[in-house]
Design an enzyme around this catalytic site. Structure first.
Site, mmCIF file in Angstrom:
data_model
loop_
_atom_site.group_PDB
_atom_site.id
_atom_site.type_symbol
_atom_site.label_atom_id
_atom_site.label_comp_id
_atom_site.label_asym_id
_atom_site.label_seq_id
_atom_site.Cartn_x
_atom_site.Cartn_y
_atom_site.Cartn_z
ATOM 1 N N LYS A 143 1.179 4.546 6.774
ATOM 2 C CA LYS A 143 0.598 5.412 5.736
ATOM 3 C C LYS A 143 1.237 6.791 5.835
ATOM 4 C CE LYS A 143 -2.673 2.281 4.831
ATOM 5 N NZ LYS A 143 -2.672 1.463 3.599
ATOM 6 N N SER B 83 0.799 -1.228 0.000
ATOM 7 C CA SER B 83 0.000 0.000 0.000
ATOM 8 C C SER B 83 0.832 1.279 0.000
ATOM 9 C CB SER B 83 -0.940 0.018 1.207
ATOM 10 O OG SER B 83 -0.219 0.140 2.420
#
Length: 218
Positions: A108, A35
Site C-alpha cells: 500500500k 488494490s
C-alpha cells in the site's frame, strides 16, 4: 576440484547468496491483487529494498510492503493444490525472492505517519493530512462519497490520530482496497521494505517515486 564438484559448489554458493540478499537487502515482490491499480497491476513484480526503516523512518507517499496485523483480512488466498513438487518449487522460489507473497503480506501507500491526523473528506472530496488536502492524481477508481464512514468501501472516514510508531496505509485503487480506513494503522515494525521499482513486465518497468503532493510535508 573436478568439474562435477565445482559446479554443485558454485550453485550452492549462488543459492546461499540469493537467500542472504533476499533476507537482508532486496526482494522481488509479486503483486497479487488490484488494490494498487493503476500504479501497480496484478502480476507485476516490484523490487523491494529492506532495512530502509533502519536508515530513516518510512515517509509519506512511499509504497511499502508490510505484514498486516490480525485486523487485516487477506486480499487474496493461495491456491491449495496439495502437490508436493509444486509446494517444493514454491518454497525454493520464496527462499530466493521470486515466490508468491504470504497471504498476510500487503502493499500500500503510506498516507500518514505517527502523530498525524488523517481524515476524509474536504469539500472537494480529498483526503486531508493535518488539515492539508492531498492532490492524489495517482488514485484510480476512487471510493464513492455517498456511503457512510466505517467500511473500506466508503471514501469518507472519520479523523484518525495515527499512533506514534504506526503508519496509515491506503491503496491507490481506492474503490477496491482493504486498508487502514477499516483495518487500522500498521506498526512500523511490520514494514518489510519499500517498493522502489517495477521490474516486470518489461513494458511497465520504472521507478516508484513519491508523488509531488507529499512534498508539502517536508
Amino acid at each position: 576440484m573436478s568439474l562435477w564438484v565445482e559446479i554443485p559448489l558454485l550453485l550452492l554458493v549462488a543459492f546461499c547468496a540469493a537467500v542472504l540478499v533476499r533476507t537482508f537487502l532486496l526482494q522481488a515482490f509479486h503483486i497479487p491483487s488490484g488494490s494498487m491499480e493503476e500504479t501497480l497491476q496484478i502480476g507485476d513484480r516490484v523490487l523491494v529494498v529492506k532495512l530502509t526503516d533502519q536508515l530513516r523512518p518510512p515517509q509519506r507517499g512511499e509504497v511499502v510492503v508490510f505484514r498486516g496485523t490480525d485486523q487485516w483480512d487477506p486480499e487474496w488466498r493461495h491456491a491449495q493444490d496439495g502437490n508436493f513438487v509444486g509446494d517444493l518449487g514454491r518454497g525454493v522460489a520464496d527462499l530466493v525472492g521470486f515466490g508468491q507473497p504470504d497471504e498476510k503480506d500487503f502493499i500500500k501507500r503510506i498516507i500518514a505517519v505517527g502523530g498525524d491526523t488523517v481524515e476524509c473528506c474536504d469539500p472537494e472530496g480529498r483526503v486531508m493530512v493535518n488539515g492539508v488536502p492531498l492532490e492524489e492524481d495517482y488514485v484510480y477508481d476512487d471510493a464513492p462519497l455517498d456511503l457512510e464512514p466505517g467500511t473500506c468501501h466508503a471514501r469518507r472516514f472519520d479523523p484518525v490520530e495515527v499512533p506514534e510508531g504506526h503508519l496509515f496505509m491506503l491503496g491507490d485503487h481506492r474503490g477496491d482496497s482493504q486498508d487502514s480506513r477499516c483495518q487500522g494503522p500498521v506498526p512500523i515494525d511490520n514494514v518489510i521494505g519499500r517498493a522502489v521499482h517495477v521490474v516486470w513486465p518489461a513494458d511497465r518497468t520504472g521507478p516508484l517515486e513519491i508523488p509531488d503532493t507529499f512534498e508539502q510535508f517536508k
